[in-house]
Design a protein around this motif. Structure first.
Motif, short mmCIF file in Angstrom:
data_model
loop_
_atom_site.label_atom_id
_atom_site.label_comp_id
_atom_site.label_asym_id
_atom_site.label_seq_id
_atom_site.Cartn_x
_atom_site.Cartn_y
_atom_site.Cartn_z
N MET A 169 13.53 -71.90 -44.44
CA MET A 169 14.17 -72.63 -43.37
C MET A 169 15.46 -71.89 -42.99
N ASP A 170 15.66 -71.67 -41.70
CA ASP A 170 16.91 -71.10 -41.22
C ASP A 170 18.01 -72.15 -41.33
N GLU A 171 19.17 -71.73 -41.80
CA GLU A 171 20.29 -72.65 -41.96
C GLU A 171 21.56 -72.04 -41.39
N ILE A 172 22.45 -72.91 -40.99
CA ILE A 172 23.81 -72.50 -40.65
C ILE A 172 24.69 -73.09 -41.73
N SER A 173 25.48 -72.25 -42.37
CA SER A 173 26.36 -72.72 -43.43
C SER A 173 27.81 -72.51 -43.04
#
Length: 99
Positions: free
Chosen positions: A1-5
């Motif tokens: 899953m692509d995530e923004i952190s």
């Protein structure tokens, strides 16, 4: 899953709420009684960092940040914005305005 952190320093009583900014821009308006937030990608991340900082488990209820027009991240044509933590807020209370 692509995530923004995103990450922010832990809350410290000595310094209060601290969040690094990228220098993005946010504009806050009230239109027909509704608050509207507009921002470029960096500005939206800056706003998220302020919220994340206030959500720290050690940040006190009542902790808040004043953002003023012309100061990063608010644009000069924005209205002022206060972001505050309130631990007693209850989102489950019925509100006839939205019925």
């Amino acid at each position: 899953m692509d995530e923004i952190s995103l990450s922010v320093p832990r809350y410290r009583r000595e310094t209060g709420v601290v969040a690094p900014v990228e220098g993005g821009t946010i504009r806050v308006e009230v239109v027909n009684g509704a608050v509207e937030l507009y921002g470029d990608p960096a500005g939206l991340r800056d706003l998220a960092r302020w919220c994340l900082s206030l959500s720290d488990s050690t940040a006190p209820s009542g902790g808040h940040i004043h953002l003023e027009p012309g100061w990063v991240p608010l644009s000069p044509d924005s209205i002022p914005l206060l972001i505050a933590r309130e631990d007693t807020i209850d989102a489950t209370v019925a509100d006839d305005r939205f019925a």
